[in-house]
Design a protein around this motif. Structure first.
Motif, PDB file in Angstrom:
ATOM      1  N   LEU B  86       0.854  -1.189   0.000  1.00  0.00           N
ATOM      2  CA  LEU B  86       0.000   0.000   0.000  1.00  0.00           C
ATOM      3  C   LEU B  86       0.887   1.235   0.000  1.00  0.00           C
ATOM      4  CD1 LEU B  86      -2.724  -1.023   2.588  1.00  0.00           C
ATOM      5  CD2 LEU B  86      -2.725  -1.284   0.113  1.00  0.00           C
ATOM      6  N   TYR B  87       0.395   2.307  -0.628  1.00  0.00           N
ATOM      7  CA  TYR B  87       1.149   3.562  -0.597  1.00  0.00           C
ATOM      8  C   TYR B  87       0.946   4.168   0.788  1.00  0.00           C
ATOM      9  CZ  TYR B  87       0.392   2.584  -5.531  1.00  0.00           C
ATOM     10  OH  TYR B  87       0.300   1.968  -6.746  1.00  0.00           O
ATOM     11  N   PRO B  88       1.999   4.245   1.602  1.00  0.00           N
ATOM     12  CA  PRO B  88       1.800   4.592   3.013  1.00  0.00           C
ATOM     13  C   PRO B  88       1.317   6.026   3.221  1.00  0.00           C
ATOM     14  CG  PRO B  88       4.139   4.441   2.489  1.00  0.00           C
ATOM     15  CD  PRO B  88       3.400   3.951   1.283  1.00  0.00           C
ATOM     16  N   HIS B  89       1.556   6.904   2.239  1.00  0.00           N
ATOM     17  CA  HIS B  89       1.206   8.307   2.419  1.00  0.00           C
ATOM     18  C   HIS B  89      -0.191   8.630   1.905  1.00  0.00           C
ATOM     19  CE1 HIS B  89       2.962   7.576  -1.476  1.00  0.00           C
ATOM     20  NE2 HIS B  89       2.379   8.654  -1.930  1.00  0.00           N
ATOM     21  N   MET B  90      -0.909   7.631   1.430  1.00  0.00           N
ATOM     22  CA  MET B  90      -2.242   7.895   0.871  1.00  0.00           C
ATOM     23  C   MET B  90      -3.302   7.203   1.719  1.00  0.00           C
ATOM     24  SD  MET B  90      -1.790   7.303  -3.187  1.00  0.00           S
ATOM     25  CE  MET B  90      -0.323   7.815  -4.051  1.00  0.00           C
TER      26      MET B  90
END
Lengths: 341, 366
Positions: B86-90
């Motif tokens: 998963l994109y951690p910043h989204m």
């Protein structure tokens, strides 16, 4: 005695003294003060372990207190006083009269101070931004190529050069010779080659500030690159692959997936360079000494303290620098601690 | 038309070939599981289908189009990674919408697809959270949701349950099975090293070993009619007991002498020329029963170790000292002790016979 021998002796005494201090103080603690023997062995071990950290911290605390905390307080005091010779006293004997904020008021009236403030502000905007941007670019590009490590070493090398050494190198870059002579400065050589007239670059107002900034950018890019390269490598490869499957192109992967994931590291790098910039002194001192409108706060302070011998105003400008640095330092430490958690 | 066709697929890293001549057809709506030991090439094969690894040789077709050199995003696939990726910043919403945003889909369409996927996976209340605020199982669901939003022709799962703890793994496995029911049209390829996942989820299993396909078939066919010793030992737990044997009598049924001395009658056809050749005889631990009456005794030996699991009792015993142990999985709780003598038998249709090269007699043709 030969200076080299003196140096060796100093090192031996210093290192030996440190080792002896830690060894002997711990021996004293464990053998004499709280020996782990007898009816109170358990209690003694606990007490010894409570004291031990302070044995290790002690020397550093004393040194920092003496050479860091005390000077700050003393500078604050000096900035609020005026130094006058004692009437009828020996040369070198001074009175310190409390004058309130008079030194600060005097400093505010000087155009050179405002010039330094303006220049520092420009440095603050330009150098951290360029260093971080170039560092990020270099980190990303060198990570993907075979000779990347060689390129990295080259980019990092300026970090090993002192600011004064770098200034000497860049003074040669900006060097100007009369029009009828061959230009040895590469910038003028290029400029003349393109049909221009030789310029004394470091005297061109406003632009000369940027010529000085480039020196620091040149030095700090390596630092930014090393830290950001490590951060980039820490990004999980699978998030990049997921983005590839999602159809992102290399630019989108870089700006939308990679950069956001190392945002905190970028901020730490940025603020660390900002601290260096606020204290910048050597480059300006060695290259222009604040002439031609390139003054910066640290050089201004040096001028006042050690050239004009005006301890009051010099100390006041030192306080200004500290006030500017402190919030960034606090934010930086806070950020770094959050990162570590 | 097959949803996905692999023809003579090969993969080499420099001079080392890791996948050899893989041929496979996957029909629309199938859930095919690639299973095999570590390093067998199953993940590499999946990544080649995804487009994350270059295909060295052969052709990959998805719904009739050759996809060898098509970028991953245009292959009509979606991938669920082992570490979720998963994109951690989204937020969850942005994670699921990222692909469509890149493809410049309209806001309304993105919103519609994301909410639909969130609905299926019960992620709606979590849409505005960041991945770090989710549990492992929830993260895995978001990763699956991100795949659903892409509306792919083929879903690719790369060991999606390996990072979950045991309890959650069972729950998520059932969720994936339910998801498959809800999306009957979509083709899914699932890589795992866990044979339970393979057996429970797959419509067909592909067993890989050392870069070769060992057998392709429905789970129970692999269990009941393994094509070779590798598949026989890989599917089922504990692994099948396999012994060297020599063939005595051939015909519609085969008689073989085990190296341990006993003789067995196996209702598997053999040819006259097989007589006297070396072979392998196999029987699953769970197919062994205590010999009663006049049943043919397969093994007789001394109990070495007893593992009582409540549901079953696993007995390890040896016929003679120094031989490899035979494992029997007997139902219920048994009061065996070390040193007890046991006689074991098995129903004739549960016996397996492989030739000297380990290939099953069941699959011989020509």
């Amino acid at each position: 005695m030969h200076p080299a021998l003196q140096g060796l002796l100093t090192i031996a005494l210093g290192v030996g003294g440190c080792v002896a201090y830690f060894y002997l103080s711990n021996q004293f603690l464990d053998r004499v003060l709280f020996p782990p023997r007898g009816p109170n062995a358990g209690r003694n071990i606990n007490r010894a372990n409570m004291i031990r950290p302070w044995l290790f911290l002690g020397p550093a605390l004393i040194a920092l207190g003496l050479y860091l905390a005390y000077p700050v307080v003393e500078t604050l005091r000096l900035s609020l006083t005026e130094r006058v010779p004692v009437p009828g006293g020996q040369p070198g004997e001074y009175d310190y009269n409390f004058v309130g904020f008079a030194n600060y008021a005097q400093m505010m009236d000087e155009p050179k101070f405002w010039e330094a403030m303006r220049n520092n502000f420009m440095w603050l905007l330009v150098v951290p931004a360029l260093s971080t941007a170039f560092g990020l670019l270099a980190a990303q590009l060198t990570d993907r190529i075979r000779w990347g490590n060689a390129a990295k070493s080259m980019i990092f090398m300026p970090m090993a050069i002192s600011f004064v050494g770098a200034s000497v190198i860049w003074k040669l870059v900006y060097d100007a010779r009369p029009i009828d002579q061959e230009q040895i400065g590469i910038l003028n050589a290029l400029w003349v080659g393109l049909g221009g007239e030789p310029q004394t670059w470091l005297t061109v107002p406003l632009w000369n500030n940027f010529f000085l900034m480039i020196v620091l950018v040149w030095i700090q890019t390596g630092f930014a690159m090393v830290i950001l390269s490590a951060a980039l490598r820490g990004i999980p490869e699978e998030t990049v692959e997921a983005a590839i499957v999602d159809g992102a192109n290399p630019f989108q992967i870089f700006f939308k997936i990679k950069v956001p994931q190392i945002k905190t590291t970028i901020m730490v790098v940025w603020t660390t360079i900002t601290l260096v910039v606020l204290k910048v002194f050597d480059i300006v001192f060695a290259m222009t000494n604040g002439q031609w409108q390139t003054q910066v706060l640290a050089n201004y302070m040096f001028d006042k303290l050690f050239r004009a011998n005006d301890w009051g105003v010099g100390s006041a400008s030192a306080m200004v620098i500290m006030l500017l640095v402190t919030p960034i330092l606090v934010w930086n430490v806070w950020n770094a601690r959050r990162e570590m958690r | 038309m097959a949803s996905l066709t692999l023809t003579n697929i090969r993969k080499s890293y420099g001079p080392v070939e890791v996948l050899h001549d893989i041929n496979l057809e996957i029909e629309k709506g199938e859930l095919v599981v690639f299973v095999g030991p570590s390093g067998c090439g199953k993940s590499t094969l999946l990544r080649m289908i995804a487009g994350l690894e270059q295909i060295t040789g052969g052709t990959l077709e998805i719904e009739g189009t050759v996809m060898n050199d098509v970028p991953p995003s245009q292959r009509g696939i979606a991938m669920v990674f082992q570490s979720y990726a998963l994109y951690p910043h989204m937020t969850v919403r942005d994670n699921m919408a990222f692909g469509m945003k890149i493809a410049k889909a309209s806001k309304a369409e993105i919103e519609e697809r994301v909410s639909a996927a969130a609905e299926i996976l019960q992620l709606t209340p979590l849409l505005d959270r960041l991945p770090k605020a989710l549990s492992g199982g929830q993260r895995q669901r978001v990763a699956i949701g991100r795949a659903i939003v892409r509306d792919p022709k083929v879903f690719l799962f790369d060991e999606p349950l390996s990072n979950l703890d045991a309890g959650l793994r069972v729950a998520t496995r059932i969720e994936i099975a339910q998801l498959k029911e809800q999306l009957p049209e979509s083709t899914m390829i699932y890589v795992t090293h866990d044979q339970v996942e393979a057996m429970t989820l797959a419509s067909r299993i592909v067993v890989l070993n050392g870069g070769y396909v060992e057998q392709v078939g429905p789970p129970l066919e692999l269990y009941e009619r393994p094509a070779n010793v590798f598949v026989a030992k890989f599917i089922g737990s504990p692994a099948m007991n396999v012994f060297a044997a020599t063939i005595d009598a051939t015909g519609a049924a085969t008689t073989a002498t085990l190296e341990t001395g006993g003789q067995v009658h196996i209702p598997v056809e053999s040819r006259a020329e097989d007589a006297g050749t070396a072979a392998h005889f196999g029987v699953r631990p769970e197919d062994l029963v205590l010999a009663e009456g006049d049943a043919e005794v397969l093994f007789e030996g001394t109990v070495e170790i007893v593992e009582g699991l409540g549901e079953v009792t696993q007995v390890y015993f040896k016929e003679k000292a120094g031989e490899s142990a035979v494992v029997a999985k007997l139902p219920g709780i048994r009061a065996f002790k070390r040193g007890d003598r046991l006689k074991l038998a098995a129903a004739p249709e549960k016996l397996h016979l492989f030739d000297a090269k380990g290939r099953s007699f069941l699959y011989r043709n020509g």
